[in-house]
Design a protein around this motif. Structure first.
Motif, PDB file in Angstrom:
ATOM      1  N   LEU A  75       0.797  -1.318   0.013  1.00 22.58           N
ATOM      2  CA  LEU A  75       0.080  -0.102  -0.034  1.00 22.58           C
ATOM      3  C   LEU A  75       0.828   1.347  -0.027  1.00 22.58           C
ATOM      4  O   LEU A  75       1.940   1.435   0.934  1.00 22.58           O
ATOM      5  CB  LEU A  75      -0.798  -0.123   1.215  1.00 22.58           C
ATOM      6  CG  LEU A  75      -1.920  -1.062   1.208  1.00 22.58           C
ATOM      7  CD1 LEU A  75      -1.786  -1.990   2.507  1.00 22.58           C
ATOM      8  CD2 LEU A  75      -3.393  -0.657   1.081  1.00 22.58           C
ATOM      9  N   ILE A  76       0.460   2.209  -0.977  1.00 22.18           N
ATOM     10  CA  ILE A  76       1.384   3.376  -0.942  1.00 22.18           C
ATOM     11  C   ILE A  76       0.252   4.535  -0.722  1.00 22.18           C
ATOM     12  O   ILE A  76      -0.678   4.336  -1.398  1.00 22.18           O
ATOM     13  CB  ILE A  76       1.995   3.642  -2.265  1.00 22.18           C
ATOM     14  CG1 ILE A  76       2.992   2.347  -2.623  1.00 22.18           C
ATOM     15  CG2 ILE A  76       2.523   4.921  -2.361  1.00 22.18           C
ATOM     16  CD1 ILE A  76       3.686   2.547  -4.018  1.00 22.18           C
ATOM     17  N   GLN A  98      -0.131 -10.470  -4.443  1.00 21.09           N
ATOM     18  CA  GLN A  98       0.283 -10.521  -3.213  1.00 21.09           C
ATOM     19  C   GLN A  98       1.645 -11.333  -3.179  1.00 21.09           C
ATOM     20  O   GLN A  98       1.766 -12.259  -4.408  1.00 21.09           O
ATOM     21  CB  GLN A  98      -0.631 -11.413  -2.422  1.00 21.09           C
ATOM     22  CG  GLN A  98      -1.782 -10.549  -2.302  1.00 21.09           C
ATOM     23  CD  GLN A  98      -3.059 -11.341  -1.331  1.00 21.09           C
ATOM     24  OE1 GLN A  98      -2.457 -12.112  -0.841  1.00 21.09           O
ATOM     25  NE2 GLN A  98      -4.248 -10.696  -1.332  1.00 21.09           N
ATOM     26  N   PHE A  99       2.392 -11.352  -2.242  1.00 23.99           N
ATOM     27  CA  PHE A  99       3.598 -12.206  -2.359  1.00 23.99           C
ATOM     28  C   PHE A  99       3.714 -12.634  -0.896  1.00 23.99           C
ATOM     29  O   PHE A  99       3.250 -11.752   0.154  1.00 23.99           O
ATOM     30  CB  PHE A  99       4.737 -11.575  -2.822  1.00 23.99           C
ATOM     31  CG  PHE A  99       5.097 -10.368  -2.355  1.00 23.99           C
ATOM     32  CD1 PHE A  99       6.265 -10.092  -1.248  1.00 23.99           C
ATOM     33  CD2 PHE A  99       4.582  -9.068  -2.743  1.00 23.99           C
ATOM     34  CE1 PHE A  99       6.410  -8.933  -0.839  1.00 23.99           C
ATOM     35  CE2 PHE A  99       4.915  -7.784  -2.129  1.00 23.99           C
ATOM     36  CZ  PHE A  99       5.812  -7.697  -1.395  1.00 23.99           C
ATOM     37  N   SER A 142       3.302   7.513   3.409  1.00 28.96           N
ATOM     38  CA  SER A 142       3.669   6.215   4.014  1.00 28.96           C
ATOM     39  C   SER A 142       3.965   5.151   2.803  1.00 28.96           C
ATOM     40  O   SER A 142       3.333   5.400   1.798  1.00 28.96           O
ATOM     41  CB  SER A 142       2.664   5.821   4.878  1.00 28.96           C
ATOM     42  OG  SER A 142       1.347   5.744   4.335  1.00 28.96           O
ATOM     43  N   PHE A 143       4.506   3.974   3.336  1.00 24.34           N
ATOM     44  CA  PHE A 143       4.613   2.743   2.578  1.00 24.34           C
ATOM     45  C   PHE A 143       4.471   1.568   3.383  1.00 24.34           C
ATOM     46  O   PHE A 143       5.229   1.551   4.355  1.00 24.34           O
ATOM     47  CB  PHE A 143       6.191   2.874   1.722  1.00 24.34           C
ATOM     48  CG  PHE A 143       6.429   1.687   0.749  1.00 24.34           C
ATOM     49  CD1 PHE A 143       5.529   1.242  -0.183  1.00 24.34           C
ATOM     50  CD2 PHE A 143       7.484   0.910   1.426  1.00 24.34           C
ATOM     51  CE1 PHE A 143       6.153   0.169  -0.991  1.00 24.34           C
ATOM     52  CE2 PHE A 143       7.814  -0.353   0.425  1.00 24.34           C
ATOM     53  CZ  PHE A 143       7.126  -0.413  -0.685  1.00 24.34           C
ATOM     54  N   TRP A 144       3.725   0.774   2.960  1.00 19.13           N
ATOM     55  CA  TRP A 144       3.412  -0.360   4.002  1.00 19.13           C
ATOM     56  C   TRP A 144       2.636  -1.493   3.133  1.00 19.13           C
ATOM     57  O   TRP A 144       2.165  -1.478   2.225  1.00 19.13           O
ATOM     58  CB  TRP A 144       2.481   0.129   5.187  1.00 19.13           C
ATOM     59  CG  TRP A 144       1.261   0.977   4.980  1.00 19.13           C
ATOM     60  CD1 TRP A 144       1.241   2.309   4.724  1.00 19.13           C
ATOM     61  CD2 TRP A 144      -0.218   0.827   5.268  1.00 19.13           C
ATOM     62  NE1 TRP A 144       0.076   2.957   4.521  1.00 19.13           N
ATOM     63  CE2 TRP A 144      -0.683   2.007   4.617  1.00 19.13           C
ATOM     64  CE3 TRP A 144      -1.034  -0.407   5.514  1.00 19.13           C
ATOM     65  CZ2 TRP A 144      -2.156   2.042   5.060  1.00 19.13           C
ATOM     66  CZ3 TRP A 144      -2.183  -0.472   5.254  1.00 19.13           C
ATOM     67  CH2 TRP A 144      -2.952   0.840   5.288  1.00 19.13           C
ATOM     68  N   THR A 145       2.697  -2.589   4.027  1.00 16.02           N
ATOM     69  CA  THR A 145       1.883  -3.601   3.703  1.00 16.02           C
ATOM     70  C   THR A 145       1.013  -4.247   4.619  1.00 16.02           C
ATOM     71  O   THR A 145       1.084  -3.880   5.743  1.00 16.02           O
ATOM     72  CB  THR A 145       3.097  -4.924   3.292  1.00 16.02           C
ATOM     73  OG1 THR A 145       3.606  -5.142   4.528  1.00 16.02           O
ATOM     74  CG2 THR A 145       4.060  -4.386   2.477  1.00 16.02           C
ATOM     75  N   PHE A 183      -2.067 -11.336   6.919  1.00 14.98           N
ATOM     76  CA  PHE A 183      -3.108 -11.882   7.853  1.00 14.98           C
ATOM     77  C   PHE A 183      -2.987 -11.043   9.252  1.00 14.98           C
ATOM     78  O   PHE A 183      -2.061 -11.263   9.728  1.00 14.98           O
ATOM     79  CB  PHE A 183      -2.838 -13.433   7.901  1.00 14.98           C
ATOM     80  CG  PHE A 183      -3.876 -14.003   8.833  1.00 14.98           C
ATOM     81  CD1 PHE A 183      -5.434 -14.152   8.452  1.00 14.98           C
ATOM     82  CD2 PHE A 183      -3.410 -14.586   9.798  1.00 14.98           C
ATOM     83  CE1 PHE A 183      -6.130 -14.641   9.237  1.00 14.98           C
ATOM     84  CE2 PHE A 183      -4.439 -15.231  10.931  1.00 14.98           C
ATOM     85  CZ  PHE A 183      -5.539 -15.482  10.647  1.00 14.98           C
ATOM     86  N   GLN A 184      -4.003 -10.630   9.491  1.00 12.53           N
ATOM     87  CA  GLN A 184      -4.140  -9.910  10.673  1.00 12.53           C
ATOM     88  C   GLN A 184      -2.765  -9.049  11.255  1.00 12.53           C
ATOM     89  O   GLN A 184      -2.559  -9.075  12.434  1.00 12.53           O
ATOM     90  CB  GLN A 184      -4.448 -11.080  11.916  1.00 12.53           C
ATOM     91  CG  GLN A 184      -5.749 -11.657  11.729  1.00 12.53           C
ATOM     92  CD  GLN A 184      -6.046 -12.595  12.923  1.00 12.53           C
ATOM     93  OE1 GLN A 184      -5.333 -12.705  13.736  1.00 12.53           O
ATOM     94  NE2 GLN A 184      -7.368 -12.901  13.037  1.00 12.53           N
ATOM     95  N   SER A 185      -2.327  -8.524  10.263  1.00  7.50           N
ATOM     96  CA  SER A 185      -1.056  -7.675  10.329  1.00  7.50           C
ATOM     97  C   SER A 185      -0.578  -6.756   9.808  1.00  7.50           C
ATOM     98  O   SER A 185      -1.283  -6.370   8.241  1.00  7.50           O
ATOM     99  CB  SER A 185       0.107  -8.660  10.333  1.00  7.50           C
ATOM    100  OG  SER A 185       0.361  -9.167   9.199  1.00  7.50           O
ATOM    101  N   GLU A 186      -0.047  -5.819   9.867  1.00  6.97           N
ATOM    102  CA  GLU A 186       0.648  -4.712   9.138  1.00  6.97           C
ATOM    103  C   GLU A 186       2.229  -4.378   9.331  1.00  6.97           C
ATOM    104  O   GLU A 186       2.444  -4.344  10.489  1.00  6.97           O
ATOM    105  CB  GLU A 186      -0.280  -3.189   9.385  1.00  6.97           C
ATOM    106  CG  GLU A 186       0.054  -1.941   8.717  1.00  6.97           C
ATOM    107  CD  GLU A 186      -0.601  -0.864   9.133  1.00  6.97           C
ATOM    108  OE1 GLU A 186      -0.173   0.129   9.430  1.00  6.97           O
ATOM    109  OE2 GLU A 186      -1.842  -1.098   9.451  1.00  6.97           O
ATOM    110  N   LEU A 187       2.631  -4.035   8.235  1.00  2.00           N
ATOM    111  CA  LEU A 187       4.424  -3.752   8.480  1.00  2.00           C
ATOM    112  C   LEU A 187       4.345  -2.383   7.604  1.00  2.00           C
ATOM    113  O   LEU A 187       4.069  -2.137   6.483  1.00  2.00           O
ATOM    114  CB  LEU A 187       5.009  -4.909   7.626  1.00  2.00           C
ATOM    115  CG  LEU A 187       6.680  -4.652   7.583  1.00  2.00           C
ATOM    116  CD1 LEU A 187       7.125  -4.640   9.018  1.00  2.00           C
ATOM    117  CD2 LEU A 187       6.987  -5.713   6.839  1.00  2.00           C
ATOM    118  N   ASP A 188       4.778  -1.394   8.403  1.00  5.10           N
ATOM    119  CA  ASP A 188       5.067   0.154   7.909  1.00  5.10           C
ATOM    120  C   ASP A 188       6.300   0.391   7.868  1.00  5.10           C
ATOM    121  O   ASP A 188       7.224   0.192   8.783  1.00  5.10           O
ATOM    122  CB  ASP A 188       4.525   1.113   8.890  1.00  5.10           C
ATOM    123  CG  ASP A 188       2.998   0.845   9.280  1.00  5.10           C
ATOM    124  OD1 ASP A 188       2.179   0.277   8.535  1.00  5.10           O
ATOM    125  OD2 ASP A 188       2.479   1.403  10.238  1.00  5.10           O
TER     126      ASP A 188
END
Length: 183
Positions: free
Chosen positions: A5-6, A123-124, A143-146, A149-154
């Protein structure tokens, strides 16, 4: 599986560096790690137009993935996404005449400001990501993030040029790992 996600920034996604017709990460120019370019998510934004096979523009054709229409007070406007001079540009505009949602986000109304967001269609599960970007020099989040499953990485989430000194901490580069698991 992760989706990229950008959100709200001027971004050039340079997944890998081109050298002697080979594609290697900038941090590993001799490819000691035996990296393989994932063409389904890599984008140099050098075609002159956005590759909509790879990217979902939030709000285009009324589609908002995960019902995420923006971070109030700003709302996503697909017209704020453009590719120019081999760069993805995501604009933020003062646009009070935009048809904003009448449903507030956490008590904050969507009004006056539009921005944009992109979500990868592919997806990867794991890999290496590189990005070159310039955060907005304005009081807005870049921001730039992914998500997975039940998570987010910024990789980064920054608030540019805060006028309020009590918000100056938001200007620093933020890296977050977030669990949405209620347990």
């Amino acid at each position: 599986n992760l989706k990229i996600l950008i959100f709200s920034s001027v971004i050039t996604l340079l997944s890998f560096q081109y050298t002697s017709a080979q594609v290697y990460p900038t941090s590993d120019p001799t490819n000691i790690g035996n990296w393989v370019l994932n063409n389904t998510v890599s984008d140099e934004f050098d075609s002159g137009t956005l590759d909509e096979v790879k990217w979902q523009i939030q709000g285009k054709n009324g589609i908002y993935k995960s019902n995420f229409i923006g971070r109030a007070p700003s709302q996503f406007n697909p017209n704020n996404v453009l590719v120019e001079n081999d760069k993805l540009k995501i604009r933020t505009k003062w646009e009070p005449s935009f048809p904003f949602s009448s449903t507030p986000q956490n008590g904050v109304a969507y009004e006056n400001i539009t921005t944009a967001a992109l979500i990868s269609k592919q997806q990867f599960q794991y890999g290496y990501m590189e990005i070159m970007s310039k955060a907005a020099k304005a009081e807005i989040t870049s921001s730039f993030w992914t998500t997975g499953f039940q998570s987010e990485l910024d990789m980064f989430e920054m608030f540019g040029d805060p006028k309020d000194v009590n918000l100056a901490w938001r200007k620093r580069l933020k890296f977050n790992m977030i669990s949405w698991d209620p347990n």
